[in-house]
Scaffold this motif. Structure first.
Motif, short mmCIF file in Angstrom:
data_model
loop_
_atom_site.label_atom_id
_atom_site.label_comp_id
_atom_site.label_asym_id
_atom_site.label_seq_id
_atom_site.Cartn_x
_atom_site.Cartn_y
_atom_site.Cartn_z
N GLU A 12 0.73 -1.24 -0.03
CA GLU A 12 0.07 -0.01 0.11
C GLU A 12 0.86 1.08 0.00
O GLU A 12 0.48 2.22 -0.57
N ARG A 13 1.94 1.14 0.81
CA ARG A 13 2.98 2.38 0.96
C ARG A 13 3.33 2.69 -0.50
O ARG A 13 3.28 3.83 -1.16
N LEU A 14 3.95 1.50 -1.31
CA LEU A 14 4.63 1.72 -2.72
C LEU A 14 3.44 2.25 -3.48
O LEU A 14 3.55 3.01 -4.85
N GLU A 15 2.25 1.76 -3.59
CA GLU A 15 1.23 2.13 -4.46
C GLU A 15 0.89 3.70 -4.30
O GLU A 15 0.67 4.45 -5.24
N ARG A 16 0.93 4.03 -2.99
CA ARG A 16 0.58 5.51 -2.69
C ARG A 16 1.81 6.33 -3.23
O ARG A 16 1.59 7.27 -3.81
N ALA A 17 3.17 5.78 -3.19
CA ALA A 17 4.18 6.65 -3.67
C ALA A 17 4.13 6.84 -5.25
O ALA A 17 4.57 7.61 -5.82
N LEU A 18 3.95 5.55 -5.69
CA LEU A 18 3.59 5.32 -7.08
C LEU A 18 2.41 6.43 -7.56
O LEU A 18 2.86 7.16 -8.68
N ALA A 19 1.33 6.55 -7.04
CA ALA A 19 0.29 7.34 -7.52
C ALA A 19 0.89 8.94 -7.29
O ALA A 19 0.60 9.89 -8.41
N ARG A 20 1.50 9.12 -6.04
CA ARG A 20 2.11 10.74 -6.24
C ARG A 20 3.40 10.88 -7.42
O ARG A 20 3.15 12.08 -8.03
N ALA A 21 4.15 9.77 -7.47
CA ALA A 21 5.12 9.76 -8.87
C ALA A 21 4.42 9.98 -10.02
O ALA A 21 5.04 10.87 -10.76
N ARG A 22 3.33 9.44 -10.36
CA ARG A 22 2.65 9.56 -11.65
C ARG A 22 2.11 11.10 -11.50
O ARG A 22 2.15 11.50 -13.00
#
Length: 392
Positions: A74-84
């Motif tokens: 979940e942490r990585l998915e949130r970070a990925l959403a911010r990066a995108r």
């Protein structure tokens, strides 16, 4: 799983009621057509219960890994959403700069402009502005490149984390099925016994526990603080852990559970120390591995006693050679002799804590000690945490 069959041994063992203790007899194959001996039956029950507990602790360990992996995914998915989102903004800024450059492009270099300008000072100012814009463009392109790299890296990590999560979920399912299979074996064995056999097994178990406790206490393993009626003083946190554990007396054992209505062995000890304000690992093996080990003659209330070579069972030390434990399926949280199982060693969750100046051991409800599987229904106060039970 039906609790009726599992309670048969508990009913017959009202005088013992402990986790199965080792007996001196060694199981040997019975001649064809003959009934197995009582020692053989008890040995078989010991083996099956131990296998079930080993499987339970393996399940608990995977469950904890799965919880951590879910959080990481979940942490990585949130970070990925911010990066995108950042990548989208960077691409928009780069697109605007490209359009501005195209619209203002004359094909004449800043140096030639300076030579042709009527006002060289103005031209120099323009050059500075042009240089600043160029640096901004370079920065935007750099951010775009960095955002693309970060998004690709996070996408790769998120995919890996999700794959690990799915693998752990599959592993947990297999271990859950293993536990259920082990408990089914226990059910089958208990169902094959008549009342006389159940009574004989319980009597042999009681005798084995009593002898093991007598030998253990006579050995001096607990030192002067382990003599009859002697209780060392716990720390403030240790006292809170003891009170928590005592409040759970009479609640049923359930594999994979950590309260408030039921517990397995490490679910009880981990929740007792969490309630005391000192979180510890979830499983008995991790408690043995990661907490500070102490000699048995240093035991004080609140310390954890770990059992079997594989560290697959754990109890909370109460004092006076007794522990509070969630012993096995079909039984309830109870006070037992410390030698009810083969002792591996002891660990201390709060090694830096200072013992209390004064300590009054909690009063135990009547019927909460060994032999109370069916008699004590638990403390009325349930201020504990939510139940964690195995998923179907």
């Amino acid at each position: 799983m039906s609790g009726t069959l599992l309670r048969l041994v508990c009913v017959a063992a009202t005088a013992a009621g402990t986790a199965l203790a080792p007996v001196p007899a060694t199981a040997v194959p019975e001649p064809d057509g003959e009934q197995p001996s009582v020692a053989r039956l008890l040995t078989d029950l010991q083996r099956l219960y131990r296998q079930a507990e080993q499987a339970t602790e393996a399940y608990n360990a995977t469950e904890e890994k799965l919880k951590r992996q879910r959080a990481e995914t979940e942490r990585l998915e949130r970070a990925l959403a911010r990066a995108r989102l950042s990548l989208h903004d960077s691409r928009g800024a780069a697109g605007r700069l490209a359009r501005q450059q195209y619209q203002s492009s004359t094909g004449i270099s800043p140096y030639v402009r300076l030579l042709l300008a009527r006002d060289p000072e103005h031209a120099v100012d323009q050059g500075r502005v042009i240089g600043r814009i160029a640096r901004e463009r370079a920065g935007t392109v750099g951010r775009l490149t960095g955002s693309e790299r970060k998004a690709r890296d996070l996408a790769r990590k998120a995919r890996t984390a999700l794959d690990e999560q799915l693998a752990l979920a599959e592993r947990r399912k297999k271990e859950r099925d293993t536990v259920r299979g082990r408990l089914h074996d226990v059910e089958e064995l208990l169902a094959s016994l008549d009342e006389d056999q159940l009574s004989a097994v319980a009597e042999l178990e009681e005798d084995g526990v009593a002898k093991a406790q007598k030998r253990f206490m006579a050995s001096g393993a607990l030192g002067a603080g382990g003599s009859a009626g002697s209780v060392r003083r716990p720390t403030a946190a240790g006292g809170r852990a003891v009170r928590y554990a005592v409040r759970q007396l009479g609640k049923p054992y359930e594999w994979g559970a950590e309260g408030p209505k039921s517990f397995d062995c490490s679910g009880l000890t981990s929740q007792a120390w969490a309630a005391a304000g000192t979180p510890i690992p979830r499983t008995s093996q991790e408690q043995w591995k990661r907490l500070e080990r102490i000699d048995l003659d240093e035991l004080r209330p609140g310390d954890l006693v770990v059992y079997f070579e594989e560290a697959t069972h754990v109890a909370l030390y109460l004092g006076d050679g007794r522990v509070v434990q969630a012993p096995r399926p079909g039984a309830r949280v109870k006070v037992s002799p410390i030698a009810a199982n083969p002792v591996l060693g002891a660990v201390r969750p709060d090694p830096d804590g200072k013992p209390l100046r004064r300590y009054e051991p909690p009063e135990l409800p009547e019927g909460a000690t060994d032999g109370s599987d069916e008699g004590y229904e638990g403390h009325p106060d349930d201020e504990d945490r939510a139940t964690s039970t195995p998923e179907d």
